[in-house]
Design a protein around this motif. Structure first.
Motif: not given
Length: 307
Positions: A289-307
């Protein structure tokens, strides 16, 4: 004469006042303001159905709580999986946990709309309580599903706006991630649930929709062969290395038996040895759902890109 006319005028005024007050609802709203009485026709997968134009007391029996909450609609009853999601707890603190077996409990909540998957039981009984709309999981893609729920809740415009913005953000993040890890790098999504390991395709929650559909990251060939069509595939810890990509999203429950992570088989997986396993809380990552997807997207961005 004046003594007679004045009481008549006074009585007439009181009558008019009473009529005006009777046109208001008990909570002070006039009938035109009492939106929950307004109905509209929603074209469900089972045919047209009359639903409230502005639902105020929704019961969600499966999967879609995050969709409903993201559109600002009140939930009074919700499924156990949504209720246990740590990221939903604040928003659902006043919602009762219910299932399709809790007919009397659902009735007591006085819902004006019930939403669930096509697999829910007692649909005929639920329909007697409130308009009931069900969806077949996977019949439409996850973003179209959100738009459908937007239509049901009379918030199609808001749903479409979120979808357009999300796709833009997710695809941009995918480009950045591929630029860093390489366009041929593979990613697996694996979960340990109830002492069984699963690997997932591209449409089974846990971030799979973002990674594979929006970011266009690559899936290992073995995963593609065994899990893509069905959506998931159960495997043993012994063959886990065959399904592990260059990067692994590992969905776990800290309270469960995760002893497989202590085995030499697991420790020798290249993604493990190279510190490319991103462990997530399965209760937070379960839905799409949107709430979960926004959280997942933020998580992936931070971890893959080391942000």
């Amino acid at each position: 004469m004046k003594k007679i006319i004045l009481p008549i005028i006074l009585i007439f005024t009181l009558i008019l006042s009473a009529c005006g007050n009777s046109s208001e609802s008990k909570n002070g709203e006039s009938p035109t303001d009492n939106k929950k009485e307004e109905m509209m026709t929603y074209q469900s997968e089972n045919g047209p159905i009359k639903v409230p134009a502005h639902p105020k007391r929704v019961v969600v029996l499966s999967s879609f709580a995050g969709n409903v909450m993201s559109l600002g609609v009140n939930i009074v009853g919700v499924d156990s999986w949504s209720k246990m999601n740590p990221r939903f707890q604040d928003k659902l603190k006043n919602a009762e946990e219910v299932s399709d077996e809790n007919i009397e409990k659902i009735m007591a909540l006085k819902p004006d709309l019930i939403i669930g998957l096509s697999t829910v039981k007692n649909v005929d009984k639920l329909k007697k309580i409130a308009p009931t709309v069900t969806y077949t999981y996977g019949k439409v893609d996850y973003l179209t599903q959100h738009i459908e729920i937007g239509k049901l809740l009379n918030k199609e415009k808001e749903a479409k706006a979120w979808v357009a913005d999300f796709k833009k953000r997710a695809q941009k993040a995918g480009e950045d991630i591929k630029a860093k890890i390489g366009k041929d790098a593979t990613v697996s999504v694996i979960e340990n649930f109830d002492k069984q390991l699963y690997v997932f395709g591209n449409n089974w929650g846990r971030g799979t929709e973002i990674l594979y559909q929006e970011m266009k990251l690559k899936m290992p060939e073995k995963v593609k062969k065994m899990a893509l069509k069905k959506g998931y595939y159960a495997l043993s810890s012994e063959v886990l290395p065959e399904f592990a990509g260059d990067y692994v999203i590992l969905s776990t429950d800290k309270k469960a038996d995760n002893s497989f992570q202590k085995t030499s088989t697991y420790k020798n997986i290249p993604a493990v040895k190279n510190n490319r396993v991103f462990e997530v809380n399965q209760k937070e990552f379960y839905f799409n759902d949107p709430l979960t997807l926004d959280y997942q997207l933020d998580y992936f961005t931070k971890h893959f890109l080391n942000k």
